[in-house]
Scaffold this active site. Structure first.
Site, PDB file in Angstrom:
ATOM      1  N   ILE A  38      35.417  32.711  39.830  1.00  0.00           N
ATOM      2  CA  ILE A  38      36.309  31.721  39.220  1.00  0.00           C
ATOM      3  C   ILE A  38      37.576  31.520  40.058  1.00  0.00           C
ATOM      4  O   ILE A  38      38.218  30.476  40.001  1.00  0.00           O
ATOM      5  CB  ILE A  38      36.654  32.147  37.772  1.00  0.00           C
ATOM      6  CG1 ILE A  38      37.070  30.968  36.915  1.00  0.00           C
ATOM      7  CG2 ILE A  38      37.715  33.235  37.755  1.00  0.00           C
ATOM      8  CD1 ILE A  38      37.099  31.263  35.419  1.00  0.00           C
ATOM      9  N   GLN A  60      38.602  47.492  41.105  1.00  0.00           N
ATOM     10  CA  GLN A  60      37.626  46.873  40.199  1.00  0.00           C
ATOM     11  C   GLN A  60      38.349  46.423  38.943  1.00  0.00           C
ATOM     12  O   GLN A  60      39.084  47.209  38.327  1.00  0.00           O
ATOM     13  CB  GLN A  60      36.497  47.859  39.835  1.00  0.00           C
ATOM     14  CG  GLN A  60      35.435  47.203  38.945  1.00  0.00           C
ATOM     15  CD  GLN A  60      34.278  48.148  38.589  1.00  0.00           C
ATOM     16  OE1 GLN A  60      34.291  49.326  38.952  1.00  0.00           O
ATOM     17  NE2 GLN A  60      33.293  47.619  37.881  1.00  0.00           N
ATOM     18  N   HIS A 120      29.197  44.203  39.662  1.00  0.00           N
ATOM     19  CA  HIS A 120      28.994  42.915  40.317  1.00  0.00           C
ATOM     20  C   HIS A 120      29.165  43.044  41.810  1.00  0.00           C
ATOM     21  O   HIS A 120      29.931  43.862  42.300  1.00  0.00           O
ATOM     22  CB  HIS A 120      29.946  41.848  39.755  1.00  0.00           C
ATOM     23  CG  HIS A 120      31.401  42.232  39.815  1.00  0.00           C
ATOM     24  ND1 HIS A 120      31.972  43.061  38.880  1.00  0.00           N
ATOM     25  CD2 HIS A 120      32.370  41.917  40.694  1.00  0.00           C
ATOM     26  CE1 HIS A 120      33.247  43.229  39.184  1.00  0.00           C
ATOM     27  NE2 HIS A 120      33.519  42.550  40.289  1.00  0.00           N
TER      28      HIS A 120
HETATM   29  P1  5GP Z   1      36.603  42.948  40.812  1.00  0.00           P
HETATM   30  O1  5GP Z   1      38.016  43.215  41.299  1.00  0.00           O
HETATM   31  O2  5GP Z   1      36.347  43.558  39.452  1.00  0.00           O
HETATM   32  O3  5GP Z   1      35.592  43.379  41.852  1.00  0.00           O
HETATM   33  O4  5GP Z   1      36.456  41.379  40.705  1.00  0.00           O
HETATM   34  C1  5GP Z   1      36.248  40.668  39.522  1.00  0.00           C
HETATM   35  C2  5GP Z   1      36.066  39.209  39.911  1.00  0.00           C
HETATM   36  O5  5GP Z   1      35.612  38.485  38.767  1.00  0.00           O
HETATM   37  C3  5GP Z   1      37.350  38.532  40.394  1.00  0.00           C
HETATM   38  O6  5GP Z   1      37.149  38.032  41.726  1.00  0.00           O
HETATM   39  C4  5GP Z   1      37.576  37.404  39.367  1.00  0.00           C
HETATM   40  O7  5GP Z   1      38.085  36.210  39.967  1.00  0.00           O
HETATM   41  C5  5GP Z   1      36.191  37.199  38.796  1.00  0.00           C
HETATM   42  N1  5GP Z   1      36.150  36.708  37.407  1.00  0.00           N
HETATM   43  C6  5GP Z   1      36.852  37.199  36.335  1.00  0.00           C
HETATM   44  N2  5GP Z   1      36.555  36.500  35.198  1.00  0.00           N
HETATM   45  C7  5GP Z   1      35.638  35.562  35.564  1.00  0.00           C
HETATM   46  C8  5GP Z   1      34.945  34.540  34.818  1.00  0.00           C
HETATM   47  O8  5GP Z   1      35.100  34.356  33.599  1.00  0.00           O
HETATM   48  N3  5GP Z   1      34.081  33.756  35.523  1.00  0.00           N
HETATM   49  C9  5GP Z   1      33.879  33.932  36.883  1.00  0.00           C
HETATM   50  N4  5GP Z   1      32.991  33.118  37.480  1.00  0.00           N
HETATM   51  N5  5GP Z   1      34.504  34.881  37.609  1.00  0.00           N
HETATM   52  C10 5GP Z   1      35.381  35.696  36.958  1.00  0.00           C
END
Ligand code: 5GP
Ligand code: ZN
Length: 126
Positions: free
Chosen positions: A31, A106, A112
């Site tokens: 997003i 994270q 993911h």
């Molecule tokens: P992390 O830091 O946990 O590896 O990354 C989480 C990712 O999820 C971030 O890059 C953030 O922009 C993305 N993200 C969070 N909420 C949403 C959402 O509702 N939809 C999408 N498509 N991405 C999301």
């Protein structure tokens, strides 16, 4: 899991543009893209992080990738490679990142895989 944002995407309760899907994983754009190509590939099954793959010891997740082949991680990696190819990244290069836990920043605790590509990247990460 009820309050997991990515489980809601899997269930179709939060919209996301599906870029690919297989039996165990789905892919959709991040997003808030940090790169020209920034796709998330997630297992459909809720796992909080890579630490939950395997028996929970530090190195087990790495070996569990092989052991659990065909269940959780194999579809994730297979779909990551597929969407990367579909974006043309096999010609230029790409990076797969799985942030795991606090020090890796994270934020969303549904396992993911980020697919990054579309420009030259630096190494090591910050
Ligand atoms: P992390 O830091 O946990 O590896 O990354 C989480 C990712 O999820 C971030 O890059 C953030 O922009 C993305 N993200 C969070 N909420 C949403 C959402 O509702 N939809 C999408 N498509 N991405 C999301
Ligand atoms: Zn979840």
């Amino acid at each position: 899991m009820d309050d997991c944002i990515f489980c809601k995407i899997v269930a179709g309760k939060i919209p996301a543009k599906k870029l690919g899907e297989n039996e165990g994983a789905i892919a959709f754009p991040d997003i808030k893209p940090e790169m020209p190509v920034h796709i998330l590939v997630i297992p459909k099954r809720h796992l909080a992080s890579l630490d939950e793959v395997g028996d929970g010891t530090v190195m087990a997740p790495v070996f569990a990738l092989a052991a659990q082949d065909g269940t959780v991680m194999a579809p994730v990696f297979a779909l990551a490679a597929q969407v990367a190819r579909e974006q043309g990244l096999d010609k230029t290069g790409w990076r797969a990142v799985i942030n795991t836990g606090r020090d890796a920043n994270q934020v969303v605790f549904h396992l993911h895989l980020h697919v990054f590509g579309g420009r030259r990247m630096s190494w090591p990460p910050g």
